[in-house]
Design an enzyme around this catalytic site. Sequence first.
Site, mmCIF file in Angstrom:
data_model
loop_
_atom_site.group_PDB
_atom_site.id
_atom_site.type_symbol
_atom_site.label_atom_id
_atom_site.label_comp_id
_atom_site.label_asym_id
_atom_site.label_seq_id
_atom_site.Cartn_x
_atom_site.Cartn_y
_atom_site.Cartn_z
ATOM 1 N N SER A 6 0.831 -1.202 0.000
ATOM 2 C CA SER A 6 0.000 0.000 0.000
ATOM 3 C C SER A 6 0.864 1.250 0.000
ATOM 4 O O SER A 6 1.607 1.518 0.949
ATOM 5 C CB SER A 6 -0.892 0.026 1.246
ATOM 6 O OG SER A 6 -1.464 1.321 1.376
ATOM 7 N N HIS A 31 -1.285 -1.606 -4.007
ATOM 8 C CA HIS A 31 -2.547 -1.238 -3.350
ATOM 9 C C HIS A 31 -2.612 0.283 -3.234
ATOM 10 O O HIS A 31 -1.710 0.922 -2.695
ATOM 11 C CB HIS A 31 -2.604 -1.894 -1.974
ATOM 12 C CG HIS A 31 -3.919 -1.771 -1.285
ATOM 13 N ND1 HIS A 31 -5.008 -2.577 -1.575
ATOM 14 C CD2 HIS A 31 -4.331 -0.928 -0.308
ATOM 15 C CE1 HIS A 31 -6.029 -2.232 -0.802
ATOM 16 N NE2 HIS A 31 -5.650 -1.241 -0.020
ATOM 17 N N ASP A 33 -4.804 3.378 -1.931
ATOM 18 C CA ASP A 33 -5.858 3.739 -0.977
ATOM 19 C C ASP A 33 -6.375 5.148 -1.239
ATOM 20 O O ASP A 33 -5.685 6.134 -0.985
ATOM 21 C CB ASP A 33 -5.294 3.687 0.448
ATOM 22 C CG ASP A 33 -5.124 2.267 0.956
ATOM 23 O OD1 ASP A 33 -6.074 1.468 0.821
ATOM 24 O OD2 ASP A 33 -4.043 1.965 1.500
ATOM 25 N N MET A 35 -9.021 8.023 -0.243
ATOM 26 C CA MET A 35 -9.862 8.445 0.890
ATOM 27 C C MET A 35 -10.409 9.845 0.638
ATOM 28 O O MET A 35 -9.686 10.715 0.153
ATOM 29 C CB MET A 35 -9.032 8.471 2.170
ATOM 30 C CG MET A 35 -8.346 7.167 2.473
ATOM 31 S SD MET A 35 -7.353 7.311 3.959
ATOM 32 C CE MET A 35 -6.630 5.672 4.018
ATOM 33 N N HIS A 64 -8.368 0.765 -3.927
ATOM 34 C CA HIS A 64 -9.285 0.589 -2.789
ATOM 35 C C HIS A 64 -9.968 1.928 -2.520
ATOM 36 O O HIS A 64 -9.365 2.848 -1.972
ATOM 37 C CB HIS A 64 -8.453 0.118 -1.586
ATOM 38 C CG HIS A 64 -9.239 -0.052 -0.324
ATOM 39 N ND1 HIS A 64 -8.647 -0.207 0.909
ATOM 40 C CD2 HIS A 64 -10.586 -0.095 -0.087
ATOM 41 C CE1 HIS A 64 -9.574 -0.340 1.831
ATOM 42 N NE2 HIS A 64 -10.757 -0.268 1.261
ATOM 43 N N MET A 66 -12.100 4.220 -0.563
ATOM 44 C CA MET A 66 -12.741 4.523 0.726
ATOM 45 C C MET A 66 -13.425 5.865 0.570
ATOM 46 O O MET A 66 -13.038 6.871 1.162
ATOM 47 C CB MET A 66 -11.681 4.519 1.840
ATOM 48 C CG MET A 66 -11.198 3.115 2.181
ATOM 49 S SD MET A 66 -9.684 3.110 3.144
ATOM 50 C CE MET A 66 -8.494 3.244 1.810
ATOM 51 N N MET A 135 -11.496 -5.812 5.644
ATOM 52 C CA MET A 135 -10.720 -4.813 6.401
ATOM 53 C C MET A 135 -10.403 -5.367 7.790
ATOM 54 O O MET A 135 -11.305 -5.771 8.524
ATOM 55 C CB MET A 135 -11.512 -3.511 6.560
ATOM 56 C CG MET A 135 -11.586 -2.641 5.317
ATOM 57 S SD MET A 135 -10.007 -2.220 4.563
ATOM 58 C CE MET A 135 -9.178 -1.353 5.899
ATOM 59 N N ASP A 170 -6.630 -6.451 4.585
ATOM 60 C CA ASP A 170 -5.999 -5.126 4.562
ATOM 61 C C ASP A 170 -5.996 -4.496 5.947
ATOM 62 O O ASP A 170 -7.059 -4.195 6.497
ATOM 63 C CB ASP A 170 -6.797 -4.245 3.575
ATOM 64 C CG ASP A 170 -6.225 -2.848 3.415
ATOM 65 O OD1 ASP A 170 -5.124 -2.588 3.916
ATOM 66 O OD2 ASP A 170 -6.908 -2.022 2.753
#
Length: 209
Positions: A6, A31, A33, A35, A64, A66, A135, A170
Amino acid sequence: MILSPSILAADFGVLAEQIKRAENAGAKWLHIDVMDGHFVPNISFAMPVIRSIRKYTNMYFDVHLMISEPERYINDFIDAGADGVTFHIEATKNPDECVQMIKKRGKKAGISLNPATPVSDIEAYFDKVDMVLVMSVEPGYGGQTYIESVNEKIRYIRNKMGAEFNIEVDGGITADNIDSVLKEGANIIVAGTAVFNDDIEGSVKGLLR
Ligand code: DX5
Ligand code: ZN
């Protein structure tokens, strides 16, 4: 086992270089992330960063999301270079639409659930998605401690879906607990702080050994 480092834990000043180091050490996935400061309290980065790093590597971009209402942005993340897009069941009223948008573009669809969300909330999607992302910390921050109670979910999904199904886990995974997470039934492992430290190569190799 697939390792998906990540980049949330990487040094963004030398991001491409750090990604290449992870790739050269044997990591096949990356990965990513995203957000939004709404679905989770934190804000990370989005399309422009993904588009930029896409030029430097052919690694599988494991995005991913979020973010709230992921359906508003799925096509943009695919345009930016995502190979797989994972959204949260808690973030959308239209999970079927999300899966269809991703698949229509020929990409891999993942569905994720927070530690407090029961696995029954996503069970109807097991047959529709390419991957479930379990998660093992509250989404929003790297460097947290693995929540052991999610092991039950991993076992349940593996048991129900069989050996070939993709289960990604994760949050809070390190060289110390990776073996036990794999034993529970995960086959894709996300690691942020356990990879992007002073010894990226050694860390990747240590997790893949
Ligand atoms: C948390 C992110 C994770 C995070 C993992 O919201 O989804 O991917 O980067 O970081 P570590 O491996 O440090 O727990
Ligand atoms: Zn993540």
